[in-house]
Write an enzyme that holds these catalytic residues in place. Structure first.
Site, PDB file in Angstrom:
ATOM      1  N   TYR A 186      -1.600  -1.088  10.847  1.00 31.90           N
ATOM      2  CA  TYR A 186      -1.882  -1.644   9.519  1.00 31.90           C
ATOM      3  C   TYR A 186      -0.736  -1.328   8.563  1.00 31.90           C
ATOM      4  CZ  TYR A 186      -3.656  -1.761   4.746  1.00 31.90           C
ATOM      5  OH  TYR A 186      -3.779  -1.985   3.401  1.00 31.90           O
ATOM      6  N   LYS A 197       2.227  -3.766   6.442  1.00 31.24           N
ATOM      7  CA  LYS A 197       2.593  -3.764   5.013  1.00 31.24           C
ATOM      8  C   LYS A 197       4.105  -3.597   4.877  1.00 31.24           C
ATOM      9  CE  LYS A 197      -1.420  -4.398   3.276  1.00 31.24           C
ATOM     10  NZ  LYS A 197      -1.697  -5.741   2.790  1.00 31.24           N
ATOM     11  N   SER A 203       0.835  -1.197   0.000  1.00 33.35           N
ATOM     12  CA  SER A 203       0.000   0.000   0.000  1.00 33.35           C
ATOM     13  C   SER A 203       0.871   1.249   0.000  1.00 33.35           C
ATOM     14  CB  SER A 203      -0.861  -0.035   1.263  1.00 33.35           C
ATOM     15  OG  SER A 203      -1.406   1.226   1.507  1.00 33.35           O
TER      16      SER A 203
HETATM   17  P1  NAD Z   1     -10.970  -7.027   1.481  1.00 31.42           P
HETATM   18  O1  NAD Z   1     -11.127  -7.050   2.972  1.00 31.42           O
HETATM   19  O2  NAD Z   1     -12.155  -6.769   0.655  1.00 31.42           O
HETATM   20  O3  NAD Z   1     -10.302  -8.398   0.997  1.00 31.42           O
HETATM   21  C1  NAD Z   1      -9.419  -9.145   1.816  1.00 31.42           C
HETATM   22  C2  NAD Z   1      -9.938 -10.562   1.833  1.00 31.42           C
HETATM   23  O4  NAD Z   1      -9.078 -11.358   2.648  1.00 31.42           O
HETATM   24  C3  NAD Z   1     -11.347 -10.684   2.430  1.00 31.42           C
HETATM   25  O5  NAD Z   1     -12.172 -11.365   1.512  1.00 31.42           O
HETATM   26  C4  NAD Z   1     -11.152 -11.485   3.712  1.00 31.42           C
HETATM   27  O6  NAD Z   1     -12.253 -12.327   3.987  1.00 31.42           O
HETATM   28  C5  NAD Z   1      -9.886 -12.253   3.403  1.00 31.42           C
HETATM   29  N1  NAD Z   1      -9.097 -12.651   4.584  1.00 31.42           N
HETATM   30  C6  NAD Z   1      -8.743 -11.881   5.644  1.00 31.42           C
HETATM   31  N2  NAD Z   1      -8.015 -12.616   6.519  1.00 31.42           N
HETATM   32  C7  NAD Z   1      -7.893 -13.866   5.982  1.00 31.42           C
HETATM   33  C8  NAD Z   1      -7.264 -15.064   6.397  1.00 31.42           C
HETATM   34  N3  NAD Z   1      -6.588 -15.141   7.561  1.00 31.42           N
HETATM   35  N4  NAD Z   1      -7.362 -16.148   5.605  1.00 31.42           N
HETATM   36  C9  NAD Z   1      -8.043 -16.109   4.433  1.00 31.42           C
HETATM   37  N5  NAD Z   1      -8.659 -14.999   3.989  1.00 31.42           N
HETATM   38  C10 NAD Z   1      -8.590 -13.884   4.755  1.00 31.42           C
HETATM   39  O7  NAD Z   1      -9.816  -5.972   1.151  1.00 31.42           O
HETATM   40  P2  NAD Z   1      -9.374  -5.345  -0.247  1.00 31.42           P
HETATM   41  O8  NAD Z   1      -9.757  -3.920  -0.250  1.00 31.42           O
HETATM   42  O9  NAD Z   1      -9.776  -6.229  -1.347  1.00 31.42           O
HETATM   43  O10 NAD Z   1      -7.800  -5.389  -0.063  1.00 31.42           O
HETATM   44  C11 NAD Z   1      -7.028  -6.493  -0.518  1.00 31.42           C
HETATM   45  C12 NAD Z   1      -5.579  -6.284  -0.120  1.00 31.42           C
HETATM   46  O11 NAD Z   1      -5.122  -5.035  -0.646  1.00 31.42           O
HETATM   47  C13 NAD Z   1      -5.370  -6.219   1.394  1.00 31.42           C
HETATM   48  O12 NAD Z   1      -4.141  -6.827   1.698  1.00 31.42           O
HETATM   49  C14 NAD Z   1      -5.290  -4.724   1.647  1.00 31.42           C
HETATM   50  O13 NAD Z   1      -4.535  -4.423   2.796  1.00 31.42           O
HETATM   51  C15 NAD Z   1      -4.582  -4.234   0.390  1.00 31.42           C
HETATM   52  N6  NAD Z   1      -4.848  -2.821   0.087  1.00 31.42           N
HETATM   53  C16 NAD Z   1      -6.147  -2.389  -0.039  1.00 31.42           C
HETATM   54  C17 NAD Z   1      -6.393  -1.034  -0.303  1.00 31.42           C
HETATM   55  C18 NAD Z   1      -7.799  -0.522  -0.414  1.00 31.42           C
HETATM   56  O14 NAD Z   1      -7.980   0.705  -0.404  1.00 31.42           O
HETATM   57  N7  NAD Z   1      -8.808  -1.342  -0.563  1.00 31.42           N
HETATM   58  C19 NAD Z   1      -5.315  -0.138  -0.458  1.00 31.42           C
HETATM   59  C20 NAD Z   1      -4.007  -0.635  -0.339  1.00 31.42           C
HETATM   60  C21 NAD Z   1      -3.784  -1.987  -0.075  1.00 31.42           C
END
Ligand code: NAD
Ligand code: UDP
Length: 338
Positions: free
Chosen positions: A150, A154, A125
């Site tokens: 958080y 990362k 991120s």
């Molecule tokens: P999200 O919460 O929609 O998706 C994450 C998924 O991981 C969920 O479906 C959740 O059920 C699953 N999960 C969590 N813990 C788990 C575990 N122990 N075992 C199996 N599954 C598990 O989030 P997102 O927005 O799709 O983000 C995806 C990735 O991108 C994350 O790592 C997040 O930190 C990163 N990210 C997101 C953003 C954003 O703005 N959405 C920005 C930067 C980075």
């Protein structure tokens, strides 16, 4: 034929990336414990692509469950999204965040190593740039100085995966630093479905537009920006998803650690987003000016040069596309996946 394992593939970015990978001809296996998503997202990936996707409702911090997947499938590359992602919650529950976000990467890498799978694309991120002030952020900008647990997870995951490569140069690790993913697939079938009150601008905005929330709080109108509101680099989630397809190809070709920003390279203020949304959807968005949100920086946007040169990838969709697609998803799914 080999498979790509997508951890967190039922989540917001994961589901859109699965669609892009399937459409690019890859075979996909999803592992997601559904702690922050619903199985319905997997059904909709299947209905958009007409493809069979194998799904495991596994907690990926658990090596025994991961072993089952790696024994059954010829996995060649892992796209690792799974983890917890709410900044505010991470301040209240740091141990949960360090446990899930670090242990998932460690367990996954250990099982990958046992099975000789050495290709991984990791969701990082822009938050790793911390409170560093100089924008645009390039991949060489200083990292660390993170403002919440958080963000530290990362940063630490980037370190862990880099150390794995140092210990065995046959590994190929692609670290993607996302800016602000928004919008939805044009079908309106998959999109962002946050639990409870949204933390982020776009889902809040669409829930005001659909009448679920009364007005949008604008966190600060006294930033040193063109109109006083915060500036961010919004990127359409399908552009981001396509960036992952390029990253997987790069990962399968190369060795070592590669780090890329995935953003549009353009900064938009909160007022600009509101106006673009009103124009794209012909809805009026009531808002109220509130104090700044703790930990927010005034401006964050990406230098996209490295991704363009090395991944041959660039975002294509406009802010208007992001608004139209986010609204189509929200309007056709006012209660999200249910
Ligand atoms: P999200 O919460 O929609 O998706 C994450 C998924 O991981 C969920 O479906 C959740 O059920 C699953 N999960 C969590 N813990 C788990 C575990 N122990 N075992 C199996 N599954 C598990 O989030 P997102 O927005 O799709 O983000 C995806 C990735 O991108 C994350 O790592 C997040 O930190 C990163 N990210 C997101 C953003 C954003 O703005 N959405 C920005 C930067 C980075
Ligand atoms: N923001 C806002 N109201 C909200 C949510 C966000 O004014 O309800 C602002 C926030 O202060 C920031 C921008 O919108 O300037 C993007 O915030 P978001 O939480 O979506 O992304 P992040 O700050 O994590 O980059």
């Amino acid at each position: 034929m080999f498979d790509i394992l997508v951890t967190g593939g039922a989540g917001y970015i994961g589901s859109h990336t699965c669609v892009a990978l399937l459409e690019a001809g890859f075979s996909v296996v999803i592992a997601d414990d559904l702690s922050n998503s619903k199985f319905e997202a997997v059904s909709r990936i299947r209905s958009i692509t007409g493809n069979k996707v194998t799904f495991y409702p596994y907690d990926i911090t658990d090596e025994i469950e991961l072993e089952r997947i790696f024994t059954r499938h010829a996995i060649r590359c892992v796209v690792h999204f799974a983890g917890k992602k709410a900044v505010g919650e991470s301040v209240e529950m740091p141990l949960e965040y360090y446990r899930t976000n670090l242990l998932s990467t460690i367990s996954l890498s250990r099982v990958m190593k046992r099975h000789g799978v050495k290709n991984i694309v990791f969701s990082s991120s822009a938050t790793v740039y911390g409170n560093s002030k100089k924008v645009p952020y390039s991949e060489k900008s200083p990292t660390g100085n993170c403002t919440n647990p958080y963000a530290w997870t990362k940063w630490m995951n980037e370190q862990i995966l880099s150390d794995v490569v140092r210990s065995d140069p046959d590994w190929s690790v692609v670290i993607l630093r996302y800016f602000n993913p928004v919008g939805a697939h044009t079908s309106g079938k998959i999109g962002e479905d946050p639990l409870g009150l949204p933390n982020n601008l776009f889902p809040y905005l669409t829930q005001v537009a659909v009448g679920k929330l009364e007005q949008l709080p604008i966190y600060g109108s006294d930033y040193p920006t063109k109109d006083g509101t915060g500036i961010r680099d919004y990127i359409h989630v399908m552009d981001l998803a396509e960036g992952h397809v390029s990253a997987v190809r790069k990962c399968l070709r190369d060795f070592g650690v590669q780090i890329y920003n995935l953003g549009s390279g353009k900064g938009h203020s909160v007022f600009e987003v509101i106006h673009a949304f009103e124009e794209a959807t012909a809805r009026k968005i009531p808002y109220v000016i509130c104090p700044r949100r703790e930990g927010d920086v005034s401006a964050s946007y990406a230098s996209t040069k490295k991704a363009a040169e090395e991944l041959h990838w660039k975002s294509r969709r406009t802010l208007a596309d992001m608004c139209t697609d986010a609204w189509r998803w929200q309007e056709s799914n006012p209660q999200g996946y249910c």
